[in-house]
Design a protein around this motif. Structure first.
Motif, mmCIF file in Angstrom:
data_model
loop_
_atom_site.group_PDB
_atom_site.id
_atom_site.type_symbol
_atom_site.label_atom_id
_atom_site.label_comp_id
_atom_site.label_asym_id
_atom_site.label_seq_id
_atom_site.Cartn_x
_atom_site.Cartn_y
_atom_site.Cartn_z
ATOM 1 N N SER A 15 0.748 -1.095 0.066
ATOM 2 C CA SER A 15 -0.070 0.074 -0.145
ATOM 3 C C SER A 15 0.859 1.350 -0.049
ATOM 4 O O SER A 15 0.243 2.143 -0.388
ATOM 5 C CB SER A 15 -0.986 -0.038 1.244
ATOM 6 N N LYS B 246 -1.514 -1.429 -4.163
ATOM 7 C CA LYS B 246 -2.417 -0.223 -3.872
ATOM 8 C C LYS B 246 -1.710 1.093 -3.736
ATOM 9 O O LYS B 246 -2.500 2.186 -3.813
ATOM 10 C CB LYS B 246 -3.275 -0.360 -2.806
ATOM 11 N N GLY B 247 -0.566 1.453 -3.509
ATOM 12 C CA GLY B 247 0.266 2.296 -3.451
ATOM 13 C C GLY B 247 1.645 2.221 -3.311
ATOM 14 O O GLY B 247 2.261 1.064 -3.289
ATOM 15 N N ALA C 216 -4.115 -1.344 -8.316
ATOM 16 C CA ALA C 216 -5.057 -0.415 -8.215
ATOM 17 C C ALA C 216 -4.325 0.950 -7.814
ATOM 18 O O ALA C 216 -5.052 1.966 -7.911
ATOM 19 C CB ALA C 216 -6.000 -0.807 -7.016
ATOM 20 N N GLY C 217 -3.409 1.147 -7.299
ATOM 21 C CA GLY C 217 -2.750 2.373 -7.138
ATOM 22 C C GLY C 217 -1.151 2.209 -7.215
ATOM 23 O O GLY C 217 -0.507 1.151 -7.352
ATOM 24 N N GLY C 218 -0.446 3.339 -7.056
ATOM 25 C CA GLY C 218 1.029 3.292 -6.994
ATOM 26 C C GLY C 218 1.478 3.476 -8.508
ATOM 27 O O GLY C 218 1.150 3.488 -9.165
ATOM 28 N N GLU C 219 2.947 2.967 -8.353
ATOM 29 C CA GLU C 219 3.797 3.152 -9.642
ATOM 30 C C GLU C 219 4.860 1.976 -9.618
ATOM 31 O O GLU C 219 5.326 1.412 -8.500
ATOM 32 C CB GLU C 219 4.570 4.340 -9.450
ATOM 33 N N GLY D 43 -5.818 1.037 -11.248
ATOM 34 C CA GLY D 43 -5.360 2.376 -10.935
ATOM 35 C C GLY D 43 -3.803 2.312 -11.111
ATOM 36 O O GLY D 43 -3.288 1.305 -11.224
ATOM 37 N N GLY D 44 -3.174 3.655 -10.918
ATOM 38 C CA GLY D 44 -1.728 3.627 -10.739
ATOM 39 C C GLY D 44 -1.035 3.633 -12.223
ATOM 40 O O GLY D 44 -1.781 3.868 -13.243
ATOM 41 N N LYS D 45 0.241 3.426 -11.972
ATOM 42 C CA LYS D 45 0.889 3.711 -13.533
ATOM 43 C C LYS D 45 2.233 2.680 -13.547
ATOM 44 O O LYS D 45 2.876 2.603 -12.348
ATOM 45 C CB LYS D 45 1.646 5.203 -13.576
ATOM 46 N N GLY E 11 -6.169 3.611 -14.591
ATOM 47 C CA GLY E 11 -4.742 3.868 -14.530
ATOM 48 C C GLY E 11 -3.969 3.840 -16.024
ATOM 49 O O GLY E 11 -4.920 4.239 -16.986
#
Lengths: 572, 252
Positions: free
Chosen positions: B84, B103-104, B122-125, B149-151, B169
């Protein structure tokens, strides 16, 4: 000799009219008996609701479910009902479990047992692939199993009906049951499976089937005649035409009316209509779609020749699987979902489509309401079998959740509060205040099945019956299911004890033992001359059309574990 | 700042499933505690310390925890799964499912990545300074939603099925991609600087920009004039009409 004494149980057994009375149950060698010796093992059931083992009379748990499995590998990791779904590592007593809507075979056995269910009836066995169904049956532990064989779009059946040869038809049904080791006659969208072979469907009871010149009504009447001639333990089990279409409640009532004059050959209904929720839709399109449950239940309240089951919807992911090929095509196109389609040669079609029931969708919300409306508007619980048509309406592991809807108006109001105004306008559920008690619930989940399937040793706690017993850690009278529905759900989600043939298979919600269950099948006797005349006709079918030979078609004994052959005498 | 350095004691052939190796599990723990974290190894389980040299410096929150893998971990799967926050740096090649479901936080890989990099993220890179294999940012088998999500930035090439079933994302690939990138997409943005074959089949929604050469453009796309993005004019295609899609495919 093994003996068990269940002491001070709070017994609810509608078959004997016992409504939560404290009593002892004695078991010897897997049967319920009058008394046991002082050496019997004692189970203290004081303060615990005790019922016969549950009996799911319409579930897709072997056979077609496997198509659902390979279409939905992601189902393996779904864990929406912790304890009864998801991935569970193997233990000393159990094998590894995966899945939610399409769990592996072992998980099906364990999870039903945890809910207090001990018998299931697979709702659709195509004769041609019956062997696969039995291979799966063999690997479903604990439960007693039976299955219904599909006859509703079968070439030989339609030909005999067209040619008015009822005796040969009965002989064919008897042979088909033997070939598939099936228990009863299932009819899915009569004629529709064959029409689907031509990319079509039948539109109602009087729409002739392409190339056969018979109507669905004729198929139904022909099959019920054969069913009663053979004195089969179960009535015909009908999935009506036009399933899943707005306005189909009229077809459903019309179908039920067809059977009014049928005289059952045994002490049971002459018609069982299945997953009526999917067949009780009013309106003319999905725009003006609304509940047809009041009309259907009005009719059922005035009729005494039929029983039905619900096909209750559970919100969340589900997997629809049916021999109704055209319906699955329509589902997949409407919902943009994956679709599996199968042609069962001369016999039927089938399809599988996963879907998601969302309370935000007004159609899904109304579907959810229709199932409950049917259960609550039909006054006599002895006509209603509780099912979710697992996993078509939702996985069977949600039964405890569904029980709370039936038992508590408050719980229903909670769910309904999330619906749109449009959905509320199309249902009558908010105006229904009936709440089932434990007795009525017992009727719908075990007692009525005993009658519907003519299995007197199941679904009750009479002396002589199988010692299949569910003991729930809840005491009617001490709790109020209309408000304390969380407790109800918890108790029904994992029994204190489940006994199968007098063996403790579940204790405190955990699997204790995994004995093998039985397979029930029906062997109906037919005069030799009629049988051999019929054999000539099917020999021709095998020669001309089937991809397998007749000798490779029959399910052999080696596929059956603990088979119980139910003999019946055909009247010719 | 907490920095945890991990290096394999010896190269493994049997895969290690390191789904417990992420900043969420490491933050605030001592070297000894981290060594005791269980990981799956073959068909069994063993403590992380049996397989890796572990050196933890400092103690801090998840956000300020960095895990550094020194050397090749090409048989270690699921690094950074579901993380996360915080950072993971991998100085070598990495096995499948790196950063899946994250997620992050941030994952930097100075090497190549195997299949399923950042699947269902879902998130983060994720920054990959190397090549990736199949199914970057895709969904689990049978699932209708992949990356949400995220990249993900890939400074090399990827193989087939990039961003399958992506719902959100962003994915940026500096090099070439294989067959069927952006298949069954339902959202998100994919930018491919290099070559692509049969892009965006069954795309329902989302944006795919391809700067390199496109082979076998599907016939189920409608051309709708041009569109300019950051000073570059692209031919604009909308589809996939087979699924009633409204996705936008921009090709030079």
């Amino acid at each position: 000799m093994s003996e068990i004494l269940i002491k001070n149980a709070s017994v609810c057994d509608p078959a004997q009219g016992i409504n939560c009375e404290t009593m002892d149950i004695c078991i010897r060698d897997g049967k319920i008996v009058d008394s046991v010796s002082g050496n019997a093992k004692v189970i203290d059931a004081e303060g615990k609701l005790t019922m016969a083992g549950g009996f799911d009379g319409h579930t897709h748990s072997a056979g077609k479910i496997n198509v659902g499995r390979f279409m939905n590998p992601n189902d393996a990791r779904k864990n929406l009902v912790p304890g009864l779904s998801g991935q569970v590592a193997r233990t000393e007593k159990t094998r590894a479990q995966v899945g939610y809507n399409t769990p592996n075979t072992y998980a099906i056995g364990y999870r039903y047992a945890k809910l207090g269910y001990t018998t299931i009836c697979e709702a659709a066995i195509p004769l041609l692939s019956a062997r696969h169904t039995h291979e799966e049956f063999k690997e479903i532990p604990i439960l007693d199993k039976m299955g219904l064989s599909l006859f509703g779009s079968n070439w030989q059946v339609m030909e005999y009906i067209r040619d008015k040869e009822p005796e040969k038809l009965a002989a064919y049904i008897a042979w088909g049951l033997k070939a598939s080791r099936g228990y009863g006659v299932k009819i899915v969208n009569p004629g529709g499976g064959e029409a689907w072979g031509w990319g079509k469907n039948v539109s109602g009871l009087y729409d002739p089937v392409p190339n056969f010149d018979v109507t669905p009504a004729e198929i139904l009447m022909g099959l019920v005649e054969a069913n009663e001639r053979l004195q089969l333990p179960h009535s015909v089990h009908v999935h009506c035409n036009n399933l899943g279409k707005p306005g189909n409640y009229a077809t459903t009532i019309e179908t039920m009316k067809l059977f009014e004059k049928v005289k059952p050959s045994r002490d049971r209904q002459s018609l069982h209509v299945t997953h009526v929720q999917f067949n009780a839709y009013a309106g003319t399109s999905w725009r003006d779609f609304e509940t047809g449950a009041p009309m259907v239940s009005d009719y059922i309240n005035g009729a005494d020749h039929l029983t039905f089951d619900l096909g209750q919807v559970i919100f969340g992911p589900a997997v629809t699987m049916t021999a109704d090929g055209p319906v699955e095509y329509a589902n997949s196109r409407m919902l943009h979902e994956k679709w599996s389609n199968q042609d069962v040669e001369l016999e039927d079609a089938s399809g599988v489509v996963p879907l998601f029931y969302s309370p935000k969708s007004f159609v899904n919300a109304v579907q959810w309401a229709i199932g409950l409306e049917l259960a609550l508007l039909v006054k006599d619980p002895w006509k209603v079998m509780f099912t979710t048509d697992s996993p078509n309406g939702g996985s069977f592991v949600n039964y405890p959740e569904a029980f709370t809807y039936l038992m508590s108006a408050k719980r229903r109001a909670e769910v309904i509060s999330g619906f749109s105004k449009m959905a509320l306008d199309r249902m009558v559920l908010p105006g229904i205040d009936r709440e089932l008690d434990f007795y009525e619930l017992a009727v719908m989940t075990r007692s009525i099945q005993s009658k519907i399937y003519s299995r007197p040793e199941k679904g009750n706690l009479k002396v002589g019956s199988d010692a299949d017993i569910a003991i729930y850690d809840i005491l009617p009278g001490q709790i109020d299911p209309t408000t304390e529905y969380e407790k109800v759900k918890k108790a029904f989600s994992g029994t204190a004890y489940t006994l199968k043939d007098g063996v403790v298979v579940v204790k405190d919600g955990e699997i204790e033992a995994t004995p093998k269950g039985r397979i029930y099948w029906v062997n109906a006797k037919v005069p030799a001359n009629i049988d051999s005349a019929m054999q000539k006709d099917i020999d021709l079918k095998f020669k001309k059309y089937y991809t397998v030979s007749k000798s490779n078609y029959m399910v052999e004994d080696m596929y059956l574990e603990n088979p119980v052959e139910i003999g019946t005498e055909g009247v010719f | 700042m907490q920095v945890v350095k991990l290096s394999l004691k010896k190269a493994n052939k049997i895969p290690i499933e390191a789904d417990n190796v992420n900043p969420d599990n490491f933050a605030g723990k001592t070297t000894e505690e981290i060594k005791a974290i269980p990981v799956l190894y073959g068909n069994g389980q063993c403590p992380l310390g049996d397989l890796f040299n572990v050196e933890a410096e400092g103690s801090d929150s998840v956000e300020n925890t960095k895990i550094v893998f020194e050397g090749d971990v090409s048989r270690v799967k699921r690094i950074g799964q579901n993380m996360s926050a915080g950072e993971i740096e991998i100085n070598g090649n990495v096995d499948m499912h790196c950063g899946s479901g994250m997620k992050g936080g941030k994952v930097v890989i100075n090497g190549d990545a195997d299949s399923w990099l950042g699947c269902e993220m879902a998130g983060g890179e994720i920054i990959l300074n190397g090549n990736a294999s199949y199914y970057v940012g895709a969904g689990y088998r049978g699932e209708s939603c992949g990356m949400r999500g995220g990249k993900i930035t890939v400074n090399g090439n990827t193989k087939d099925y990039l961003g399958e079933h992506m719902c959100g994302g962003e994915i940026l690939v500096k090099g070439d991609v294989g067959l069927l990138p952006a298949i069954s997409n339902n959202g998100g943005k994919i930018v491919i600087e290099g070559k692509a074959t049969m892009p965006a089949s069954e795309m329902k929604n989302g944006t795919v920009i391809i700067n390199g050469e496109v082979s076998d453009l599907l016939p189920s796309y409608k051309e709708e004039g041009t569109e300019e993005v950051e000073g570059v004019t692209y031919r604009k295609f909308v589809g996939d009409v087979n699924v009633g899609g409204k996705g936008v495919l921009l090709i030079k």
